[in-house]
Design a protein around this motif. Structure first.
Motif, PDB file in Angstrom:
ATOM      1  N   ASN A 237      36.882  41.653  44.444  1.00 15.94           N
ATOM      2  CA  ASN A 237      35.251  42.138  43.437  1.00 15.94           C
ATOM      3  C   ASN A 237      34.128  41.328  43.919  1.00 15.94           C
ATOM      4  OD1 ASN A 237      35.837  45.249  42.595  1.00 15.94           O
ATOM      5  ND2 ASN A 237      37.795  43.983  41.598  1.00 15.94           N
ATOM      6  N   MET A 238      34.500  40.078  43.764  1.00 15.71           N
ATOM      7  CA  MET A 238      33.923  39.298  43.572  1.00 15.71           C
ATOM      8  C   MET A 238      33.124  38.830  45.239  1.00 15.71           C
ATOM      9  SD  MET A 238      32.383  37.648  40.807  1.00 15.71           S
ATOM     10  CE  MET A 238      31.881  35.837  41.686  1.00 15.71           C
ATOM     11  N   ILE A 239      33.966  38.876  45.581  1.00 17.69           N
ATOM     12  CA  ILE A 239      33.935  38.660  47.478  1.00 17.69           C
ATOM     13  C   ILE A 239      33.304  40.187  48.164  1.00 17.69           C
ATOM     14  CG2 ILE A 239      35.080  37.864  49.569  1.00 17.69           C
ATOM     15  CD1 ILE A 239      37.168  36.851  48.271  1.00 17.69           C
ATOM     16  N   PHE A 240      34.050  41.157  47.609  1.00 19.10           N
ATOM     17  CA  PHE A 240      33.031  42.040  48.217  1.00 19.10           C
ATOM     18  C   PHE A 240      32.262  42.796  48.253  1.00 19.10           C
ATOM     19  CE2 PHE A 240      37.673  41.425  49.727  1.00 19.10           C
ATOM     20  CZ  PHE A 240      37.022  41.304  51.250  1.00 19.10           C
ATOM     21  N   LEU A 241      32.334  43.282  46.037  1.00 16.53           N
ATOM     22  CA  LEU A 241      31.478  44.466  45.683  1.00 16.53           C
ATOM     23  C   LEU A 241      30.822  43.783  44.634  1.00 16.53           C
ATOM     24  CD1 LEU A 241      34.955  46.631  44.580  1.00 16.53           C
ATOM     25  CD2 LEU A 241      32.948  47.013  46.590  1.00 16.53           C
ATOM     26  N   HIS A 242      31.234  42.480  44.536  1.00 20.33           N
ATOM     27  CA  HIS A 242      29.990  41.402  43.708  1.00 20.33           C
ATOM     28  C   HIS A 242      29.683  42.204  42.174  1.00 20.33           C
ATOM     29  CE1 HIS A 242      28.560  39.220  47.358  1.00 20.33           C
ATOM     30  NE2 HIS A 242      28.847  40.709  48.177  1.00 20.33           N
ATOM     31  N   TRP A 243      30.982  42.470  41.954  1.00 13.60           N
ATOM     32  CA  TRP A 243      30.968  42.972  40.468  1.00 13.60           C
ATOM     33  C   TRP A 243      30.838  42.080  39.555  1.00 13.60           C
ATOM     34  CZ3 TRP A 243      34.265  47.903  41.238  1.00 13.60           C
ATOM     35  CH2 TRP A 243      33.413  49.235  42.306  1.00 13.60           C
ATOM     36  N   GLY A 244      31.586  41.511  39.976  1.00 13.36           N
ATOM     37  CA  GLY A 244      31.737  39.811  38.837  1.00 13.36           C
ATOM     38  C   GLY A 244      33.406  40.187  38.951  1.00 13.36           C
ATOM     39  N   TRP A 245      34.097  39.242  37.779  1.00 13.27           N
ATOM     40  CA  TRP A 245      35.575  39.114  36.983  1.00 13.27           C
ATOM     41  C   TRP A 245      36.075  40.262  36.577  1.00 13.27           C
ATOM     42  CZ3 TRP A 245      38.838  35.862  40.253  1.00 13.27           C
ATOM     43  CH2 TRP A 245      38.906  35.032  40.477  1.00 13.27           C
TER      44      TRP A 245
END
Length: 186
Positions: free
Chosen positions: A42-50
């Motif tokens: 999610n951090m890499i692809f969607l940028h939603w955080g952990w």
């Protein structure tokens, strides 16, 4: 005398947990692993955080820890037998690895001895071909510089004797013996 009534003792029964009916050790390992990968993705692809990783970690821990389908249904004897089998396999693997490294080290020792012998032979050859003084045969010889061949009389006349050029460089080198002081060219 009063007789005390004794009740026959029942074999200890393990109480089944009310909530944690699954395998909590595996639940923890699965939740940490999957939570990390979901959070990183999610951090890499969607940028939603952990946050999605943390949520998935909690959900997996609860599902695997509370679901009886994930429980270890082996008896204590089977568990100890499996543990002993794993220990035996690990010791056999370590013994094989030790034997392999000993074989490699034996080959390396032979190779090192061969290389040392080659180096010694090369040093002996170099000692025979070392620069020696032609007068006293001392090997304490220092190079002075590149040997220069003087110009012929015609070239000196054509270019002028004091034109600043003191000859043509050759492939030879001037040496001086530090013991007797003899200068020579090789």
């Amino acid at each position: 005398m009063e007789e005390e009534k004794t009740t026959p003792t029942k074999p200890e029964e393990t109480k089944e947990p009310k909530f944690w009916k699954g395998n909590t050790e595996n639940a923890f390992a699965y939740s940490i692993t999957i939570g990390f990968f979901v959070g990183a993705a999610n951090m890499i692809f969607l940028h939603w955080g952990w946050h999605p990783g943390i949520v998935s970690m909690i959900l997996i821990f609860l599902i695997v820890g509370t679901n009886p389908a994930f429980a270890d249904k082996r008896t204590p004897e089977e568990k100890s037998a499996d543990a002993m089998k794993r220990l035996h396999e690990e010791s056999v693997r370590k013994q094989a690895q030790v034997a392999k490294t000993q074989a490699k080290s034996g080959k390396m020792d032979e190779q090192i001895k061969k290389n040392q012998l080659k180096i010694q032979k090369q040093q002996i050859r170099e000692m025979h071909h070392a620069m020696k003084c032609p007068r006293c045969h001392s090997t304490n010889v220092k190079p002075l510089g590149v040997h220069r061949k003087d110009f012929s009389l015609g070239r000196q006349f054509m270019w002028g004797y004091g034109s600043g050029s003191n000859g043509k460089a050759t492939k030879k080198t001037d040496f001086v013996c530090m013991k007797c002081g003899k200068r020579f060219v090789k």
